[in-house]
Design a protein around this motif. Structure first.
Motif, PDB file in Angstrom:
ATOM      1  N   TYR A   1      51.943   3.775  26.707  1.00  0.00           N
ATOM      2  CA  TYR A   1      52.692   4.785  27.462  1.00  0.00           C
ATOM      3  C   TYR A   1      51.851   5.405  28.571  1.00  0.00           C
ATOM      4  CZ  TYR A   1      56.450   4.506  24.040  1.00  0.00           C
ATOM      5  OH  TYR A   1      57.478   4.065  23.247  1.00  0.00           O
ATOM      6  N   CYS A   2      50.583   5.589  28.326  1.00  0.00           N
ATOM      7  CA  CYS A   2      49.694   6.125  29.367  1.00  0.00           C
ATOM      8  C   CYS A   2      49.586   5.156  30.539  1.00  0.00           C
ATOM      9  CB  CYS A   2      48.304   6.410  28.794  1.00  0.00           C
ATOM     10  SG  CYS A   2      48.240   7.834  27.701  1.00  0.00           S
ATOM     11  N   ALA A   3      49.470   3.885  30.253  1.00  0.00           N
ATOM     12  CA  ALA A   3      49.375   2.886  31.319  1.00  0.00           C
ATOM     13  C   ALA A   3      50.661   2.830  32.140  1.00  0.00           C
ATOM     14  CB  ALA A   3      49.047   1.521  30.732  1.00  0.00           C
ATOM     15  N   ILE A   4      51.787   2.929  31.481  1.00  0.00           N
ATOM     16  CA  ILE A   4      53.068   2.931  32.199  1.00  0.00           C
ATOM     17  C   ILE A   4      53.174   4.177  33.082  1.00  0.00           C
ATOM     18  CG2 ILE A   4      55.575   3.134  31.894  1.00  0.00           C
ATOM     19  CD1 ILE A   4      55.228   1.337  29.397  1.00  0.00           C
ATOM     20  N   THR A   5      52.734   5.310  32.579  1.00  0.00           N
ATOM     21  CA  THR A   5      52.768   6.545  33.354  1.00  0.00           C
ATOM     22  C   THR A   5      51.881   6.450  34.584  1.00  0.00           C
ATOM     23  OG1 THR A   5      53.166   7.796  31.324  1.00  0.00           O
ATOM     24  CG2 THR A   5      52.396   9.042  33.236  1.00  0.00           C
ATOM     25  N   ILE A   6      50.684   5.917  34.413  1.00  0.00           N
ATOM     26  CA  ILE A   6      49.767   5.760  35.552  1.00  0.00           C
ATOM     27  C   ILE A   6      50.381   4.838  36.588  1.00  0.00           C
ATOM     28  CG2 ILE A   6      47.529   4.814  36.238  1.00  0.00           C
ATOM     29  CD1 ILE A   6      46.479   5.786  33.492  1.00  0.00           C
ATOM     30  N   SER A   7      50.969   3.757  36.145  1.00  0.00           N
ATOM     31  CA  SER A   7      51.586   2.817  37.073  1.00  0.00           C
ATOM     32  C   SER A   7      52.716   3.474  37.857  1.00  0.00           C
ATOM     33  CB  SER A   7      52.098   1.601  36.308  1.00  0.00           C
ATOM     34  OG  SER A   7      52.642   0.671  37.188  1.00  0.00           O
ATOM     35  N   CYS A   8      53.556   4.204  37.173  1.00  0.00           N
ATOM     36  CA  CYS A   8      54.679   4.871  37.848  1.00  0.00           C
ATOM     37  C   CYS A   8      54.196   5.903  38.861  1.00  0.00           C
ATOM     38  CB  CYS A   8      55.596   5.531  36.826  1.00  0.00           C
ATOM     39  SG  CYS A   8      56.501   4.363  35.817  1.00  0.00           S
ATOM     40  N   LEU A   9      53.174   6.665  38.504  1.00  0.00           N
ATOM     41  CA  LEU A   9      52.660   7.673  39.435  1.00  0.00           C
ATOM     42  C   LEU A   9      52.049   7.038  40.675  1.00  0.00           C
ATOM     43  CD1 LEU A   9      51.090  10.235  36.943  1.00  0.00           C
ATOM     44  CD2 LEU A   9      53.025  10.623  38.459  1.00  0.00           C
ATOM     45  N   HIS A  10      51.368   5.924  40.506  1.00  0.00           N
ATOM     46  CA  HIS A  10      50.750   5.285  41.668  1.00  0.00           C
ATOM     47  C   HIS A  10      51.767   4.525  42.510  1.00  0.00           C
ATOM     48  CE1 HIS A  10      46.431   6.092  41.410  1.00  0.00           C
ATOM     49  NE2 HIS A  10      46.730   6.356  40.154  1.00  0.00           N
ATOM     50  N   VAL A  11      52.870   4.130  41.940  1.00  0.00           N
ATOM     51  CA  VAL A  11      53.939   3.525  42.743  1.00  0.00           C
ATOM     52  C   VAL A  11      54.529   4.586  43.681  1.00  0.00           C
ATOM     53  CG1 VAL A  11      56.301   2.604  42.581  1.00  0.00           C
ATOM     54  CG2 VAL A  11      54.477   1.620  41.209  1.00  0.00           C
ATOM     55  N   LEU A  12      54.523   5.844  43.250  1.00  0.00           N
ATOM     56  CA  LEU A  12      55.023   6.919  44.103  1.00  0.00           C
ATOM     57  C   LEU A  12      54.176   7.108  45.359  1.00  0.00           C
ATOM     58  CD1 LEU A  12      55.904   9.661  41.458  1.00  0.00           C
ATOM     59  CD2 LEU A  12      57.481   8.208  42.737  1.00  0.00           C
ATOM     60  N   VAL A  13      52.913   6.710  45.303  1.00  0.00           N
ATOM     61  CA  VAL A  13      52.002   6.898  46.432  1.00  0.00           C
ATOM     62  C   VAL A  13      51.979   5.673  47.351  1.00  0.00           C
ATOM     63  CG1 VAL A  13      49.618   7.518  47.020  1.00  0.00           C
ATOM     64  CG2 VAL A  13      50.639   8.435  44.984  1.00  0.00           C
ATOM     65  N   LEU A  14      52.614   4.585  46.958  1.00  0.00           N
ATOM     66  CA  LEU A  14      52.602   3.371  47.777  1.00  0.00           C
ATOM     67  C   LEU A  14      53.128   3.575  49.206  1.00  0.00           C
ATOM     68  CD1 LEU A  14      53.474   0.405  45.419  1.00  0.00           C
ATOM     69  CD2 LEU A  14      51.349   0.861  46.602  1.00  0.00           C
ATOM     70  N   PRO A  15      54.131   4.408  49.451  1.00  0.00           N
ATOM     71  CA  PRO A  15      54.528   4.623  50.855  1.00  0.00           C
ATOM     72  C   PRO A  15      53.402   5.191  51.725  1.00  0.00           C
ATOM     73  CG  PRO A  15      56.262   5.369  49.414  1.00  0.00           C
ATOM     74  CD  PRO A  15      55.096   5.028  48.534  1.00  0.00           C
TER      75      PRO A  15
END
Length: 160
Positions: free
Chosen positions: A93-107
């Motif tokens: 769950y921590c890895a999924i959370t980190i991935s989702c947060l960093h996808v938000l910064v991709l723009p």
């Protein structure tokens, strides 16, 4: 031998946390300033970038703590227990959370690539989300295998 290998892994877990702490202290404020330069009309982008990166540090350190607990379970010979399954589930769950947060910064990486005319920057921005998802999948597979091994072990204990 087992104590030495887990000691080495415990030291590795601690050493993994130190560079991330340094990045949070030194690099994240610079990224916020860079984001402000890229989007001068959106003044609060600095705080948004800082919040996303600092928020992703929290599950990262929680996952490191769970890995440390998992190594302690191995030392205590309770690796095949529900506690280990729970630790792996938390890491997933921590890895999924980190991935989702960093996808938000991709723009933001896209804007930086447009400004400097360097399209490879977008791929650099995708490294952390991709690596986090690989870790999540790996933890999910290990969690499932460990759960099945625990079930087989409990069945064998009942038949004897």
């Amino acid at each position: 031998m087992k104590q030495v290998s887990t000691l080495f892994l415990k030291i590795a877990v601690i050493l993994i946390g130190i560079p991330v702490l340094a990045l949070c202290i030194f690099l994240v404020p610079e990224l916020g300033k860079l984001a402000t330069k890229l989007l001068p009309g959106f003044a609060s982008i600095k705080y948004l970038v800082s919040i996303v990166f600092y928020a992703s540090a929290i599950p990262f350190y929680f996952a490191l703590y769970q890995a440390f607990k998992l190594l302690r379970y191995i030392d205590k010979n309770i690796a095949f227990s529900e506690l280990s399954v729970k630790a792996l589930k938390n890491i997933k769950y921590c890895a999924i959370t980190i991935s989702c947060l960093h996808v938000l910064v991709l723009p933001l990486f896209y804007l930086f690539a447009e400004k400097d005319d360097a399209p490879g920057v977008i791929f650099v921005g995708m490294v952390v989300p991709f690596a986090s998802m690989v870790i999540a999948v790996f933890a999910a597979v290990l969690q499932k295998l460990l759960k099945e091994a625990i079930d087989i072990k409990s069945e064998n204990d009942l038949t004897v």
